[in-house]
Design a protein around this motif. Structure first.
Motif, PDB file in Angstrom:
ATOM      1  N   PRO A 189      35.727  47.680  42.232  1.00  0.00           N
ATOM      2  CA  PRO A 189      35.879  47.894  40.866  1.00  0.00           C
ATOM      3  C   PRO A 189      37.410  47.828  40.963  1.00  0.00           C
ATOM      4  CG  PRO A 189      34.018  48.616  41.542  1.00  0.00           C
ATOM      5  CD  PRO A 189      34.746  48.615  43.137  1.00  0.00           C
ATOM      6  N   GLY A 190      38.270  48.668  40.701  1.00  0.00           N
ATOM      7  CA  GLY A 190      39.885  49.360  40.844  1.00  0.00           C
ATOM      8  C   GLY A 190      40.736  47.897  41.102  1.00  0.00           C
ATOM      9  N   ARG A 191      40.113  47.490  41.934  1.00  0.00           N
ATOM     10  CA  ARG A 191      41.323  45.747  42.045  1.00  0.00           C
ATOM     11  C   ARG A 191      40.831  44.571  41.463  1.00  0.00           C
ATOM     12  NH1 ARG A 191      41.818  45.330  48.119  1.00  0.00           N
ATOM     13  NH2 ARG A 191      42.714  43.602  47.396  1.00  0.00           N
ATOM     14  N   GLN A 192      39.581  44.440  40.700  1.00  0.00           N
ATOM     15  CA  GLN A 192      39.331  43.606  40.155  1.00  0.00           C
ATOM     16  C   GLN A 192      39.678  43.638  39.038  1.00  0.00           C
ATOM     17  OE1 GLN A 192      34.902  43.487  39.863  1.00  0.00           O
ATOM     18  NE2 GLN A 192      34.480  43.041  42.250  1.00  0.00           N
ATOM     19  N   ALA A 193      40.621  42.375  38.752  1.00  0.00           N
ATOM     20  CA  ALA A 193      40.899  41.866  36.765  1.00  0.00           C
ATOM     21  C   ALA A 193      39.878  41.978  35.941  1.00  0.00           C
ATOM     22  CB  ALA A 193      42.029  40.575  36.551  1.00  0.00           C
ATOM     23  N   ARG A 194      40.280  42.174  34.747  1.00  0.00           N
ATOM     24  CA  ARG A 194      38.878  42.296  33.785  1.00  0.00           C
ATOM     25  C   ARG A 194      38.132  40.783  33.965  1.00  0.00           C
ATOM     26  NH1 ARG A 194      40.716  42.646  27.331  1.00  0.00           N
ATOM     27  NH2 ARG A 194      40.648  40.865  27.793  1.00  0.00           N
ATOM     28  N   SER A 195      38.804  39.655  34.120  1.00  0.00           N
ATOM     29  CA  SER A 195      38.065  38.225  34.489  1.00  0.00           C
ATOM     30  C   SER A 195      37.270  38.013  35.702  1.00  0.00           C
ATOM     31  CB  SER A 195      39.320  37.640  34.184  1.00  0.00           C
ATOM     32  OG  SER A 195      40.360  38.085  35.223  1.00  0.00           O
ATOM     33  N   GLU A 196      37.491  39.037  36.858  1.00  0.00           N
ATOM     34  CA  GLU A 196      36.522  39.328  37.660  1.00  0.00           C
ATOM     35  C   GLU A 196      35.591  40.266  37.833  1.00  0.00           C
ATOM     36  OE1 GLU A 196      40.016  40.024  39.972  1.00  0.00           O
ATOM     37  OE2 GLU A 196      40.418  37.730  40.327  1.00  0.00           O
ATOM     38  N   ARG A 197      35.228  40.703  36.615  1.00  0.00           N
ATOM     39  CA  ARG A 197      34.997  42.314  37.161  1.00  0.00           C
ATOM     40  C   ARG A 197      33.203  41.224  37.632  1.00  0.00           C
ATOM     41  NH1 ARG A 197      38.531  44.926  36.050  1.00  0.00           N
ATOM     42  NH2 ARG A 197      38.827  47.147  34.567  1.00  0.00           N
ATOM     43  N   GLU A 198      32.774  41.538  38.365  1.00  0.00           N
ATOM     44  CA  GLU A 198      31.438  41.013  38.814  1.00  0.00           C
ATOM     45  C   GLU A 198      31.275  40.193  39.165  1.00  0.00           C
ATOM     46  OE1 GLU A 198      28.262  43.216  36.075  1.00  0.00           O
ATOM     47  OE2 GLU A 198      28.598  44.932  37.295  1.00  0.00           O
TER      48      GLU A 198
END
Length: 118
Positions: free
Chosen positions: A28-37
């Protein structure tokens, strides 16, 4: 298997007729805001995409999914392996005539959209 833009992808040979694909989402910490889940959203969209006949053969079947983070701390899923190769740099873009009618309202009827200033 891929360039790893959205997740890590592995081909896994379980000794059956065909290998399967293991896809593991980034932490989760490596995901961009647009990629969350993103993987969860993709998985949830499959029942809505599967009835669209022209793209149904291009949708892998999910064999198992775990979004609890209990085992590896990341979302992951196992999917059937599709025939063909990896897309980037391997396939030419489809001519517009071959995708006509695949997605309704693809913008060609934009003259009928209501016009609103602003």
């Amino acid at each position: 298997m891929s360039d790893g833009q959205e997740n890590n992808t592995y081909r896994v040979d379980l000794g059956g007729d065909r290998p399967v694909i293991l896809r593991i989402a980034f932490e989760p910490g490596r995901q961009a805001r647009s990629e969350r889940e993103l993987m969860r959203n993709e998985h949830a969209s499959v029942p809505f995409l599967a009835p669209i006949a022209p793209i149904a053969p291009m949708i892998p079947h999910t064999l198992a999914a775990d979004f609890t983070h209990e085992i590896i701390g990341r979302d992951y899923l196992f999917q059937t392996m599709l025939d063909g190769g990896c897309g980037p740099g391997r396939h030419r873009p489809l001519p517009p005539a071959s995708v006509d009618g695949v997605l309704p309202g693809d913008g060609r009827d934009r003259q009928s959209y209501p016009r609103r200033p602003g």
